[in-house]
Design an enzyme around this catalytic site. Structure first.
Site, PDB file in Angstrom:
ATOM      1  N   LYS A  32     -22.127   6.187  18.796  1.00  0.00           N
ATOM      2  CA  LYS A  32     -21.012   6.954  18.241  1.00  0.00           C
ATOM      3  C   LYS A  32     -20.321   6.053  17.219  1.00  0.00           C
ATOM      4  O   LYS A  32     -19.744   5.027  17.558  1.00  0.00           O
ATOM      5  CB  LYS A  32     -20.037   7.363  19.344  1.00  0.00           C
ATOM      6  N   GLY A  35     -14.199   4.728  13.299  1.00  0.00           N
ATOM      7  CA  GLY A  35     -13.227   3.646  13.236  1.00  0.00           C
ATOM      8  C   GLY A  35     -13.405   2.760  12.016  1.00  0.00           C
ATOM      9  O   GLY A  35     -13.975   3.148  10.998  1.00  0.00           O
ATOM     10  N   GLY A  68     -12.810  11.291  10.119  1.00  0.00           N
ATOM     11  CA  GLY A  68     -11.419  11.691   9.990  1.00  0.00           C
ATOM     12  C   GLY A  68     -10.736  11.231   8.710  1.00  0.00           C
ATOM     13  O   GLY A  68     -10.081  12.040   8.033  1.00  0.00           O
ATOM     14  N   ASP A 185     -16.280  11.684  20.084  1.00  0.00           N
ATOM     15  CA  ASP A 185     -16.611  10.986  21.328  1.00  0.00           C
ATOM     16  C   ASP A 185     -17.195  11.954  22.354  1.00  0.00           C
ATOM     17  O   ASP A 185     -18.180  11.643  23.038  1.00  0.00           O
ATOM     18  CB  ASP A 185     -15.362  10.324  21.921  1.00  0.00           C
ATOM     19  N   LYS A 244     -11.303   8.336  25.720  1.00  0.00           N
ATOM     20  CA  LYS A 244     -12.543   7.606  25.439  1.00  0.00           C
ATOM     21  C   LYS A 244     -13.259   7.234  26.740  1.00  0.00           C
ATOM     22  O   LYS A 244     -14.474   7.412  26.867  1.00  0.00           O
ATOM     23  CB  LYS A 244     -12.235   6.356  24.615  1.00  0.00           C
TER      24      LYS A 244
END
Length: 287
Positions: A32, A35, A68, A185, A244
């Site tokens: 995944k 970030g 995002g 996630d 998470k």
């Protein structure tokens, strides 16, 4: 590799990696990706190199990505304000069009291109393709934010069996044709579970689960599901780490052997996690 390394030292490094290569050869590893590792150009290139290397030594890597910041950037350009409720993006009809455009288009194809340039063989798909991610509306006040109802992994297995790295954007659909924004996630956990993956790697912007959130030296290297639930109750796992870790528990419940919450800010952290004893985060296991 460092130019100061002798050939003998390089050979020694490769020899030490051999048991891990044997362990993961032919196994499915889901990454995944999100970030800081996705925003920082140098880290992005290192992540792509890691994935291609694992692919070339026989690991079946599946890359699940978010996007995002890129969605926010386009919304800003279009004069549309992003709104969040409990960490989830409120997604009206116009916003889901933007989400689909960015995730399934720009971001997905950019990652495919990176992998190909680095010598990989990649194919980008969205959760809509092959009805990979079926979903329904999670909450009317959130709009087109989806709750996953089913995962159809046929297209992913076909890609893996034909030597591709599947690159998956997390938009889903329902039987009426509505498109939904899916939490990355959650999607990664469910896809990894459906594939019965050997490992799910969840890249984050922190070291992992910390006893003291302000002290990286208090990293907890390994926890069981039971211990994770105790950390929920004690308040050690809090804020954004709660969903998470819940995704980690969900993945294991669906058949993943173990999950790593990993610091994506560390260069080549994926290779450290898979091919060495050192690791780069917190491992969550069943027991």
């Amino acid at each position: 590799m460092d130019k100061n390394f002798s050939n003998a030292q390089r050979a020694e490094v490769l020899t030490q990696a051999l048991p891990y290569i044997q362990q993961y050869n032919g196994k499915v590893v889901v990454v995944k990706y999100g970030g800081n590792a996705m925003i920082n150009q140098t880290l992005k290139e290192q992540v792509m190199e890691d994935i291609v290397l694992l692919h070339l030594i026989g690991v079946k890597v599946v890359l699940v990505h978010g996007g995002g910041p890129e969605i926010n950037e386009l919304m800003d350009k279009l004069g549309k304000k992003a709104t969040f409720v409990d960490g989830l993006r409120v997604t009206d009809k116009e916003t889901i069009d933007i989400v689909q455009m960015v995730l399934a288009g720009k971001v997905n194809k950019s990652l495919v291109n990176y992998l190909e340039v680095n010598g990989g063989k990649a194919m980008g798909v969205s959760g809509i393709d092959g009805r990979l991610i079926e979903a329904e509306m999670k909450n009317e006040r959130l709009g087109y934010v989806g709750e996953i109802t089913n995962i159809n992994i046929g297209c992913i297995e076909d890609l893996l069996n034909n030597g591709y790295i599947p690159v998956i954007s997390t938009v889903g659909c329902d039987k009426e044709g509505n498109i939904y924004n899916i939490n990355g996630d959650t999607a990664a956990a469910r896809i990894a579970g459906a594939l019965k993956a050997e490992r799910l790697i969840m890249m984050t912007d922190i070291a992992g689960i910390l006893k003291d959130k302000n002290d990286p030296t208090t990293l907890i290297p390994k926890i069981t599901i039971k211990e994770a639930k105790e950390l929920f109750e004690s308040g050690i796992i809090q804020g954004g780490m709660i969903p998470k870790v819940n995704c980690c528990i969900d993945a294991i419940g669906h058949g993943v052997k173990n999950v790593i919450i990993m610091d994506g800010r560390i260069p080549h952290s994926i290779l450290m996690e898979i091919l060495t004893d050192e690791g780069a985060g917190t491992m969550v296991v069943e027991a």
